[in-house]
Design a protein around this motif. Structure first.
Motif, PDB file in Angstrom:
ATOM      1  N   PRO A  55     -37.159 -18.193  32.579  1.00 42.25           N
ATOM      2  CA  PRO A  55     -35.784 -17.732  32.824  1.00 42.25           C
ATOM      3  C   PRO A  55     -34.801 -18.855  33.141  1.00 42.25           C
ATOM      4  O   PRO A  55     -33.661 -18.839  32.666  1.00 42.25           O
ATOM      5  CB  PRO A  55     -35.949 -16.780  34.005  1.00 42.25           C
ATOM      6  N   VAL A  56     -35.234 -19.835  33.936  1.00 46.04           N
ATOM      7  CA  VAL A  56     -34.337 -20.947  34.268  1.00 46.04           C
ATOM      8  C   VAL A  56     -34.013 -21.762  33.017  1.00 46.04           C
ATOM      9  O   VAL A  56     -32.849 -22.119  32.769  1.00 46.04           O
ATOM     10  CB  VAL A  56     -34.956 -21.847  35.366  1.00 46.04           C
ATOM     11  N   THR A  57     -35.038 -22.054  32.222  1.00 43.51           N
ATOM     12  CA  THR A  57     -34.829 -22.820  30.979  1.00 43.51           C
ATOM     13  C   THR A  57     -33.855 -22.106  30.056  1.00 43.51           C
ATOM     14  O   THR A  57     -32.900 -22.706  29.540  1.00 43.51           O
ATOM     15  CB  THR A  57     -36.169 -23.031  30.250  1.00 43.51           C
ATOM     16  N   LEU A  58     -34.081 -20.817  29.836  1.00 43.00           N
ATOM     17  CA  LEU A  58     -33.216 -20.043  28.939  1.00 43.00           C
ATOM     18  C   LEU A  58     -31.808 -19.895  29.518  1.00 43.00           C
ATOM     19  O   LEU A  58     -30.817 -20.007  28.789  1.00 43.00           O
ATOM     20  CB  LEU A  58     -33.827 -18.664  28.694  1.00 43.00           C
ATOM     21  N   GLY A  59     -31.720 -19.639  30.820  1.00 35.74           N
ATOM     22  CA  GLY A  59     -30.410 -19.468  31.444  1.00 35.74           C
ATOM     23  C   GLY A  59     -29.555 -20.712  31.335  1.00 35.74           C
ATOM     24  O   GLY A  59     -28.361 -20.646  31.007  1.00 35.74           O
ATOM     25  N   VAL A  60     -30.184 -21.861  31.603  1.00 36.30           N
ATOM     26  CA  VAL A  60     -29.440 -23.120  31.523  1.00 36.30           C
ATOM     27  C   VAL A  60     -29.118 -23.462  30.070  1.00 36.30           C
ATOM     28  O   VAL A  60     -27.976 -23.778  29.718  1.00 36.30           O
ATOM     29  CB  VAL A  60     -30.239 -24.263  32.179  1.00 36.30           C
ATOM     30  N   GLY A  61     -30.130 -23.412  29.194  1.00 37.93           N
ATOM     31  CA  GLY A  61     -29.934 -23.788  27.798  1.00 37.93           C
ATOM     32  C   GLY A  61     -28.904 -22.920  27.096  1.00 37.93           C
ATOM     33  O   GLY A  61     -27.983 -23.424  26.442  1.00 37.93           O
ATOM     34  N   LEU A  62     -29.035 -21.593  27.237  1.00 40.38           N
ATOM     35  CA  LEU A  62     -28.089 -20.687  26.589  1.00 40.38           C
ATOM     36  C   LEU A  62     -26.737 -20.691  27.301  1.00 40.38           C
ATOM     37  O   LEU A  62     -25.694 -20.441  26.677  1.00 40.38           O
ATOM     38  CB  LEU A  62     -28.662 -19.275  26.539  1.00 40.38           C
ATOM     39  N   GLY A  63     -26.745 -20.955  28.607  1.00 41.61           N
ATOM     40  CA  GLY A  63     -25.480 -21.084  29.322  1.00 41.61           C
ATOM     41  C   GLY A  63     -24.640 -22.210  28.745  1.00 41.61           C
ATOM     42  O   GLY A  63     -23.421 -22.072  28.562  1.00 41.61           O
ATOM     43  N   LEU A  64     -25.293 -23.339  28.436  1.00 48.92           N
ATOM     44  CA  LEU A  64     -24.591 -24.467  27.840  1.00 48.92           C
ATOM     45  C   LEU A  64     -24.239 -24.216  26.382  1.00 48.92           C
ATOM     46  O   LEU A  64     -23.102 -24.441  25.953  1.00 48.92           O
ATOM     47  CB  LEU A  64     -25.442 -25.734  27.961  1.00 48.92           C
ATOM     48  N   LEU A  65     -25.209 -23.758  25.607  1.00 41.15           N
ATOM     49  CA  LEU A  65     -25.021 -23.614  24.166  1.00 41.15           C
ATOM     50  C   LEU A  65     -24.111 -22.444  23.804  1.00 41.15           C
ATOM     51  O   LEU A  65     -23.244 -22.566  22.936  1.00 41.15           O
ATOM     52  CB  LEU A  65     -26.382 -23.445  23.484  1.00 41.15           C
ATOM     53  N   VAL A  66     -24.299 -21.295  24.468  1.00 41.10           N
ATOM     54  CA  VAL A  66     -23.534 -20.089  24.134  1.00 41.10           C
ATOM     55  C   VAL A  66     -22.396 -19.870  25.136  1.00 41.10           C
ATOM     56  O   VAL A  66     -21.240 -19.642  24.759  1.00 41.10           O
ATOM     57  CB  VAL A  66     -24.459 -18.852  24.103  1.00 41.10           C
TER      58      VAL A  66
END
Length: 395
Positions: free
Chosen positions: A290-301
């Protein structure tokens, strides 16, 4: 005042080129950190970071000490732009200000969509834009990007940095020492008293600023915020004899002194110290945690939706104008570059998950992946996007 109006375009070009060059070196430092961390030198790298030099480890000297100098430069840039620069009037502040607000709120919401409970503490990690990295990517595009977009991106990132400073102060502060806070307050009053009394020499400010850093370090507030406080106390005016000459402004003198060591030494060193993630030792689940996806998609999307969406809404409602000679696809590409959140995102990661190495690693993976994809997509889009750009800045 005439202080900042001496060859403004030349000064802006010098600033942008310095930031862009520093961003390219930061990319190299981050890549080198990843290579070392995942090589046979990985253990020696970790041991070196935790070796003590006096009262602090090397890792803490970089993150609490040298990064205070980085925040000092950030504070100087914020003050200069707000007082007599690209953010000196409300019409100039509106578009980058609205874009920055959207670019901080939406990524935080994307992160919280994946995380709750203890990991919700990392909500601010994808909210920051790395100006050096973003301008480094733009530098690779040469004169394809109009200067108006570079100015917009710079102003947005400066407002973004101010937001990050406020977030760190209010949301990532440990237990407070009232005695040391009192000492920091007294030193702060002394710094502003020097300013009001007309002291224009830098040495007194820097010596007292060092004392301020010590008090803030012990107070529980993150020590780097001392750099911002000191920056706002540095006088913007020149000497009484030559008040209108840029080289006689203490703020400008210090800003010019700091640009090279911060851009070419401190920030790359921060990347080298903090970007190394030993991927070989991580479980596969960390890549989709969840942390990886939250950070990655937060930046990208989240960043592109927040920055581009807020900008287009403001322009459509007549609250602001489109940057000169820029097209919508160029704005979209610039919004993608805002998803490069490297330096400040890493910094907030260390504060949010200071006692959990696994969560730090997951957040770093998200930062690296989200920043890399944002930078790549932004570069590709800006490379093909067209605009009426007689105002383009030479490479």
């Amino acid at each position: 005042m005439a202080l900042l109006r001496v060859k403004p375009l030349s000064a802006l070009r010098q600033f942008l080129k310095g930031q862009a060059s520093g961003g390219i070196i930061l990319m190299v430092a981050a890549a080198l950190a990843m290579l070392i961390a995942n090589s046979p030198l990985g253990r020696a790298y970790e041991h070196l970071l935790h070796s003590r030099i006096g009262p602090l480890s090397l890792h803490h000297w970089v993150n609490d000490g040298l990064m205070a100098v980085f925040f000092l430069l950030v504070g100087l840039e914020i003050k200069r732009e707000v007082m007599d620069g690209q953010l000196s009037t409300w019409p100039r502040r509106i578009l980058p200000g609205i874009a920055a607000a959207g670019g901080m709120a939406v990524p935080a919401l994307v992160y919280l969509a994946f995380n709750g409970g203890a990991t919700a503490r990392g909500w601010a990690i994808p909210a920051a834009t790395d100006i050096a990295f973003a301008l480094g990517v733009i530098a690779l595009l040469g004169n394809r990007v109009p200067i108006s977009l570079r100015v917009f991106l710079t102003a947005l990132a400066i407002i973004d940095d101010l937001g990050a400073v406020v977030i760190i102060a209010f949301f990532y502060t440990a237990k407070l020492s009232l005695i040391d806070l009192g000492g920091a307050a007294a030193v702060t009053i002394l710094l502003f008293a020097l300013n009001r009394s007309g002291v224009r020499r830098l040495i007194p400010y820097l010596l007292i600023g060092t004392l301020l850093w010590l008090f803030v370090l012990r107070s529980g507030i993150h020590a780097t915020l001392a750099g911002v406080i000191l920056a706002f106390a540095i006088p913007l005016q020149g000497t009484p004899r030559k008040p209108d000459l840029e080289e006689h402004s203490p703020l400008h003198r210090l800003e010019h002194l700091l640009h090279w060591p911060v851009g070419f030494l401190i920030v790359p060193l921060f990347g080298l110290v903090n970007a190394g993630v030993p991927l070989l030792g991580l479980r596969a689940e960390a890549l989709v945690a969840p942390v990886t996806l939250g950070v990655g998609l937060g930046l990208l999307v989240g960043k592109v939706v927040g920055v581009f969406g807020a900008s287009m809404l403001a322009i459509r409602l007549g609250m602001a104008d489109m940057p000169a000679h820029a097209g919508r696809l160029q704005m979209l590409g610039t919004a993608l570059l805002c998803g490069i959140g490297f330096t400040m995102s890493l910094f907030i990661t260390l504060l949010a998950f200071s006692n959990d190495a696994m969560l730090q690693a997951e957040a770093k993976i998200g930062i690296l992946a989200g920043s890399l994809l944002s930078g790549l997509l932004g570069y590709l889009l800006l490379r093909v996007a067209k605009g009426d750009t007689p105002d383009r800045m030479e490479a």
